[in-house]
Design a protein around this motif. Structure first.
Motif, PDB file in Angstrom:
ATOM      1  N   THR A 257       0.824  -1.207   0.000  1.00 46.15           N
ATOM      2  CA  THR A 257       0.000   0.000   0.000  1.00 46.15           C
ATOM      3  C   THR A 257       0.857   1.255   0.000  1.00 46.15           C
ATOM      4  OG1 THR A 257      -1.742  -1.172   1.210  1.00 46.15           O
ATOM      5  CG2 THR A 257      -1.809   1.226   1.256  1.00 46.15           C
ATOM      6  N   ALA A 258       1.954   1.231   0.730  1.00 45.93           N
ATOM      7  CA  ALA A 258       2.792   2.424   0.864  1.00 45.93           C
ATOM      8  C   ALA A 258       3.381   2.887  -0.457  1.00 45.93           C
ATOM      9  CB  ALA A 258       3.912   2.149   1.864  1.00 45.93           C
ATOM     10  N   SER A 259       3.539   1.972  -1.413  1.00 45.40           N
ATOM     11  CA  SER A 259       4.164   2.338  -2.690  1.00 45.40           C
ATOM     12  C   SER A 259       3.196   2.269  -3.865  1.00 45.40           C
ATOM     13  CB  SER A 259       5.372   1.428  -2.957  1.00 45.40           C
ATOM     14  OG  SER A 259       4.990   0.064  -2.955  1.00 45.40           O
ATOM     15  N   LEU A 260       1.888   2.372  -3.592  1.00 43.21           N
ATOM     16  CA  LEU A 260       0.927   2.267  -4.688  1.00 43.21           C
ATOM     17  C   LEU A 260       1.007   3.421  -5.675  1.00 43.21           C
ATOM     18  CD1 LEU A 260      -1.617   4.398  -4.017  1.00 43.21           C
ATOM     19  CD2 LEU A 260      -2.212   2.630  -2.378  1.00 43.21           C
ATOM     20  N   ASP A 261       1.623   4.541  -5.266  1.00 45.89           N
ATOM     21  CA  ASP A 261       1.776   5.669  -6.181  1.00 45.89           C
ATOM     22  C   ASP A 261       3.131   5.657  -6.888  1.00 45.89           C
ATOM     23  OD1 ASP A 261       3.183   6.141  -3.863  1.00 45.89           O
ATOM     24  OD2 ASP A 261       2.615   8.251  -3.687  1.00 45.89           O
ATOM     25  N   GLU A 262       3.823   4.532  -6.819  1.00 44.61           N
ATOM     26  CA  GLU A 262       5.083   4.361  -7.548  1.00 44.61           C
ATOM     27  C   GLU A 262       4.818   3.429  -8.720  1.00 44.61           C
ATOM     28  OE1 GLU A 262       8.033   2.962  -4.826  1.00 44.61           O
ATOM     29  OE2 GLU A 262       7.565   4.515  -3.323  1.00 44.61           O
ATOM     30  N   PRO A 263       4.678   3.959  -9.930  1.00 48.28           N
ATOM     31  CA  PRO A 263       4.252   3.124 -11.054  1.00 48.28           C
ATOM     32  C   PRO A 263       5.375   2.257 -11.604  1.00 48.28           C
ATOM     33  CG  PRO A 263       4.737   5.324 -11.813  1.00 48.28           C
ATOM     34  CD  PRO A 263       4.892   5.360 -10.315  1.00 48.28           C
ATOM     35  N   VAL A 264       4.957   1.220 -12.304  1.00 49.11           N
ATOM     36  CA  VAL A 264       5.884   0.494 -13.167  1.00 49.11           C
ATOM     37  C   VAL A 264       5.875   1.242 -14.490  1.00 49.11           C
ATOM     38  CG1 VAL A 264       6.511  -1.729 -14.155  1.00 49.11           C
ATOM     39  CG2 VAL A 264       5.148  -1.648 -12.058  1.00 49.11           C
ATOM     40  N   LEU A 265       7.033   1.664 -14.956  1.00 45.02           N
ATOM     41  CA  LEU A 265       7.133   2.476 -16.164  1.00 45.02           C
ATOM     42  C   LEU A 265       7.574   1.623 -17.352  1.00 45.02           C
ATOM     43  CD1 LEU A 265       8.827   5.668 -14.681  1.00 45.02           C
ATOM     44  CD2 LEU A 265       6.429   5.394 -15.345  1.00 45.02           C
ATOM     45  N   PHE A 266       6.821   1.749 -18.440  1.00 41.62           N
ATOM     46  CA  PHE A 266       7.153   1.066 -19.690  1.00 41.62           C
ATOM     47  C   PHE A 266       7.262   2.109 -20.793  1.00 41.62           C
ATOM     48  CE2 PHE A 266       4.737  -1.891 -17.073  1.00 41.62           C
ATOM     49  CZ  PHE A 266       5.544  -3.032 -17.101  1.00 41.62           C
ATOM     50  N   THR A 267       7.970   1.767 -21.833  1.00 45.35           N
ATOM     51  CA  THR A 267       8.193   2.713 -22.923  1.00 45.35           C
ATOM     52  C   THR A 267       7.892   2.063 -24.264  1.00 45.35           C
ATOM     53  OG1 THR A 267       9.957   3.774 -21.646  1.00 45.35           O
ATOM     54  CG2 THR A 267       9.863   4.269 -24.000  1.00 45.35           C
ATOM     55  N   ASP A 268       7.162   2.801 -25.112  1.00 43.09           N
ATOM     56  CA  ASP A 268       6.989   2.394 -26.504  1.00 43.09           C
ATOM     57  C   ASP A 268       7.384   3.567 -27.392  1.00 43.09           C
ATOM     58  OD1 ASP A 268       4.901   4.185 -26.402  1.00 43.09           O
ATOM     59  OD2 ASP A 268       3.309   2.705 -26.643  1.00 43.09           O
ATOM     60  N   ARG A 269       7.052   3.512 -28.677  1.00 43.38           N
ATOM     61  CA  ARG A 269       7.510   4.551 -29.586  1.00 43.38           C
ATOM     62  C   ARG A 269       6.842   5.904 -29.325  1.00 43.38           C
ATOM     63  NH1 ARG A 269       3.889   1.468 -32.533  1.00 43.38           N
ATOM     64  NH2 ARG A 269       2.275   2.607 -33.706  1.00 43.38           N
ATOM     65  N   HIS A 270       5.758   5.906 -28.536  1.00 41.55           N
ATOM     66  CA  HIS A 270       5.059   7.146 -28.221  1.00 41.55           C
ATOM     67  C   HIS A 270       5.507   7.755 -26.901  1.00 41.55           C
ATOM     68  CE1 HIS A 270       2.459   6.202 -31.555  1.00 41.55           C
ATOM     69  NE2 HIS A 270       2.014   5.100 -30.966  1.00 41.55           N
ATOM     70  N   GLY A 271       6.342   7.057 -26.148  1.00 40.78           N
ATOM     71  CA  GLY A 271       6.785   7.572 -24.867  1.00 40.78           C
ATOM     72  C   GLY A 271       6.514   6.599 -23.732  1.00 40.78           C
ATOM     73  N   GLU A 272       6.289   7.155 -22.531  1.00 35.32           N
ATOM     74  CA  GLU A 272       6.146   6.320 -21.353  1.00 35.32           C
ATOM     75  C   GLU A 272       4.683   5.986 -21.047  1.00 35.32           C
ATOM     76  OE1 GLU A 272       9.851   6.920 -18.318  1.00 35.32           O
ATOM     77  OE2 GLU A 272       8.195   8.364 -18.146  1.00 35.32           O
ATOM     78  N   VAL A 273       4.489   4.811 -20.435  1.00 37.81           N
ATOM     79  CA  VAL A 273       3.209   4.394 -19.877  1.00 37.81           C
ATOM     80  C   VAL A 273       3.449   4.061 -18.405  1.00 37.81           C
ATOM     81  CG1 VAL A 273       1.365   2.680 -19.898  1.00 37.81           C
ATOM     82  CG2 VAL A 273       2.312   3.518 -22.059  1.00 37.81           C
ATOM     83  N   ALA A 274       2.680   4.685 -17.519  1.00 38.08           N
ATOM     84  CA  ALA A 274       2.801   4.434 -16.081  1.00 38.08           C
ATOM     85  C   ALA A 274       1.661   3.518 -15.642  1.00 38.08           C
ATOM     86  CB  ALA A 274       2.751   5.751 -15.307  1.00 38.08           C
ATOM     87  N   ILE A 275       2.005   2.361 -15.068  1.00 42.37           N
ATOM     88  CA  ILE A 275       1.004   1.401 -14.599  1.00 42.37           C
ATOM     89  C   ILE A 275       1.071   1.336 -13.079  1.00 42.37           C
ATOM     90  CG2 ILE A 275       0.236  -1.001 -14.642  1.00 42.37           C
ATOM     91  CD1 ILE A 275       1.181  -1.203 -17.479  1.00 42.37           C
ATOM     92  N   TYR A 276      -0.046   1.694 -12.451  1.00 47.45           N
ATOM     93  CA  TYR A 276      -0.144   1.720 -10.996  1.00 47.45           C
ATOM     94  C   TYR A 276      -0.956   0.509 -10.531  1.00 47.45           C
ATOM     95  CZ  TYR A 276       1.142   6.652 -11.575  1.00 47.45           C
ATOM     96  OH  TYR A 276       1.781   7.831 -11.907  1.00 47.45           O
ATOM     97  N   GLY A 277      -0.413  -0.232  -9.598  1.00 52.95           N
ATOM     98  CA  GLY A 277      -1.120  -1.372  -9.019  1.00 52.95           C
ATOM     99  C   GLY A 277      -1.598  -1.036  -7.618  1.00 52.95           C
ATOM    100  N   ILE A 278      -2.918  -0.962  -7.432  1.00 58.73           N
ATOM    101  CA  ILE A 278      -3.473  -0.704  -6.105  1.00 58.73           C
ATOM    102  C   ILE A 278      -3.887  -2.047  -5.510  1.00 58.73           C
ATOM    103  CG2 ILE A 278      -5.275   0.455  -4.776  1.00 58.73           C
ATOM    104  CD1 ILE A 278      -5.451   2.552  -6.946  1.00 58.73           C
ATOM    105  N   PRO A 279      -3.209  -2.520  -4.471  1.00 56.24           N
ATOM    106  CA  PRO A 279      -3.622  -3.783  -3.857  1.00 56.24           C
ATOM    107  C   PRO A 279      -4.989  -3.631  -3.207  1.00 56.24           C
ATOM    108  CG  PRO A 279      -1.989  -2.690  -2.493  1.00 56.24           C
ATOM    109  CD  PRO A 279      -2.082  -1.891  -3.759  1.00 56.24           C
ATOM    110  N   TYR A 280      -5.654  -4.748  -2.947  1.00 58.85           N
ATOM    111  CA  TYR A 280      -6.931  -4.684  -2.235  1.00 58.85           C
ATOM    112  C   TYR A 280      -6.723  -3.958  -0.907  1.00 58.85           C
ATOM    113  CZ  TYR A 280     -10.813  -5.992   0.730  1.00 58.85           C
ATOM    114  OH  TYR A 280     -11.871  -5.948   1.610  1.00 58.85           O
ATOM    115  N   LEU A 281      -7.551  -2.957  -0.653  1.00 60.66           N
ATOM    116  CA  LEU A 281      -7.412  -2.121   0.538  1.00 60.66           C
ATOM    117  C   LEU A 281      -8.528  -2.422   1.528  1.00 60.66           C
ATOM    118  CD1 LEU A 281      -6.594   1.296  -1.206  1.00 60.66           C
ATOM    119  CD2 LEU A 281      -4.977  -0.363  -0.230  1.00 60.66           C
ATOM    120  N   GLU A 282      -8.177  -3.082   2.616  1.00 64.76           N
ATOM    121  CA  GLU A 282      -9.122  -3.285   3.715  1.00 64.76           C
ATOM    122  C   GLU A 282      -9.141  -1.989   4.517  1.00 64.76           C
ATOM    123  OE1 GLU A 282     -11.797  -4.201   6.170  1.00 64.76           O
ATOM    124  OE2 GLU A 282     -11.264  -5.729   4.679  1.00 64.76           O
TER     125      GLU A 282
END
Length: 387
Positions: A108-133
């Protein structure tokens, strides 16, 4: 960039006691075929990877095999825990796994730290929010301390999580974004195989909570569905209850272009063994030639014989070897609303047995049966007095 959105694998789940691991292996292997055929770059798994917090050894081996095959097919993987998973167990060795292209976003503490991927158009940021009780997540999200401050809803904790995501995106102008979340979003249709994640409606999360991102990959509900063009449930890859019989299971193929979300298409998944619900008298079900296809299906049967048949499940499985559930509904006599104590008050042993037999087989004992039972009860009472 091409993404494959899937969720709710529930590896290790059974259907009325029947092992489904072989079927899960088949349908998850089919995702590998999709990755190859559609040149998928990233596979998104939006929670409930396992069916229980402590999965079996066989379940963990299946996940390991599928992840290895997905990576060998050329896709990286981003996955998050759902309410069935243990976030800490699923997140074990996450840093090490990320080096191999499997990104487990379980903290939970790092849910705002995305996994960054790159294609020919630039970056894509993917954020994974775990189930939050809510009770647990409130501390990690800085939402207050104790019960005196009132109960928290999923809307509140997911809203706080998305605020963090949007704050990070603000610092990444022009970056395309995807969020994985495991939640019950208002307007979606549940099935009867999901585990409730809250009580009293406070599990519902409005769509607006997820504003500000290009695509929201949702998990938790097992029915594939679109809430908006950019917000979807993939559903489970297998039917996990007879209420899902006949559903076409699927994943979503998501395409991002230079401007964000470009296209989303359903990808049908195979059904290793269909589910069929049968209703009728047992003899009719066993003799009906039109039911030959059901002989290879998982079967749930509602038996309508006026008198409960002898050994009905064994006889049913004689024709339908994959019958896993049976319910005798009988003639539908009205239920007795009295309490158990009220029904017994002032009644003798023979009357109690008589009512029990009538309840079980929907027919009272005949005189010969009543006499035999009476003799047995008398003999038992005499033995009790002698002892």
């Amino acid at each position: 960039m091409r993404l494959l959105h899937t969720s709710d694998w529930h590896i290790g789940r059974s259907l009325h006691g029947s092992d489904l691991l072989w079927a899960q292996g088949q349908v998850l292997d089919s995702l590998v075929d999709v990755v190859t055929a559609e040149s998928v770059d990233i596979v998104l798994v939006a929670g409930d990877v396992y069916d229980r917090a402590v999965p079996s050894a066989d379940a963990t081996m299946l996940l390991d095999r599928v992840l290895v095959r997905l990576r060998a097919a050329g896709a990286q993987v981003v996955l998050t825990p759902g309410n069935h998973d243990s976030a800490r167990r699923l997140g074990f060795a996450a840093d090490l796994l990320s080096r191999s292209g499997v990104h487990v976003r379980a903290a939970t503490a790092s849910l705002d730290e995305p996994v960054l991927f790159t294609d020919r158009h630039g970056e894509v940021a993917i954020y994974g929010i775990p189930y939050l009780e809510p009770v647990v997540a409130r501390h990690e999200l800085g939402l207050g301390g104790g019960r005196s401050e009132g109960p928290l809803s999923h809307e509140v904790v997911l809203g706080a999580a998305m605020d963090r995501v949007r704050a990070d995106l603000f610092l990444r102008p022009g970056v395309r974004s995807v969020v994985l979340a495991h939640a019950f979003v208002g307007g979606a249709l549940p099935s009867d195989s999901e585990r409730d994640i809250c009580v009293g409606g406070v599990d519902l999360v409005p769509e607006r909570v997820f504003d500000g991102v290009d695509y929201v990959a949702l998990g938790h509900l097992h029915r594939p569905q679109s809430l908006t063009h950019r917000m979807r449930y993939s559903g489970s890859p297998l039917a996990y209850s007879f209420g899902e019989a006949g559903q076409q299971k699927q994943a979503w193929l998501v395409e991002l272009d230079a401007h964000g979300l470009a296209d989303v298409q359903p990808v049908p998944l195979p059904t290793p063994r269909p589910l069929t619900m049968l209703t009728g008298e047992l003899a009719d079900l066993l003799a009906d030639p039109d039911l030959h296809l059901a002989e290879q299906h998982f079967v749930s049967a509602r038996i309508t014989d006026p008198v409960r048949p002898a050994d009905p499940m064994r006889r049913l499985q004689g024709r339908f070897p994959f019958a896993v559930h049976m319910e005798w509904v009988g003639a539908g006599r009205p239920a007795d609303a009295r309490s158990y104590t009220d029904r017994l008050r002032g009644r003798g042993d023979l009357e109690v047995v008589d009512e029990f037999v009538a309840h079980v087989r929907d027919r009272e004992m005949c005189p010969a049966e009543r006499e035999l039972i009476g003799q047995g009860l008398t003999a038992a009472a005499q033995d009790e007095r002698l002892s």
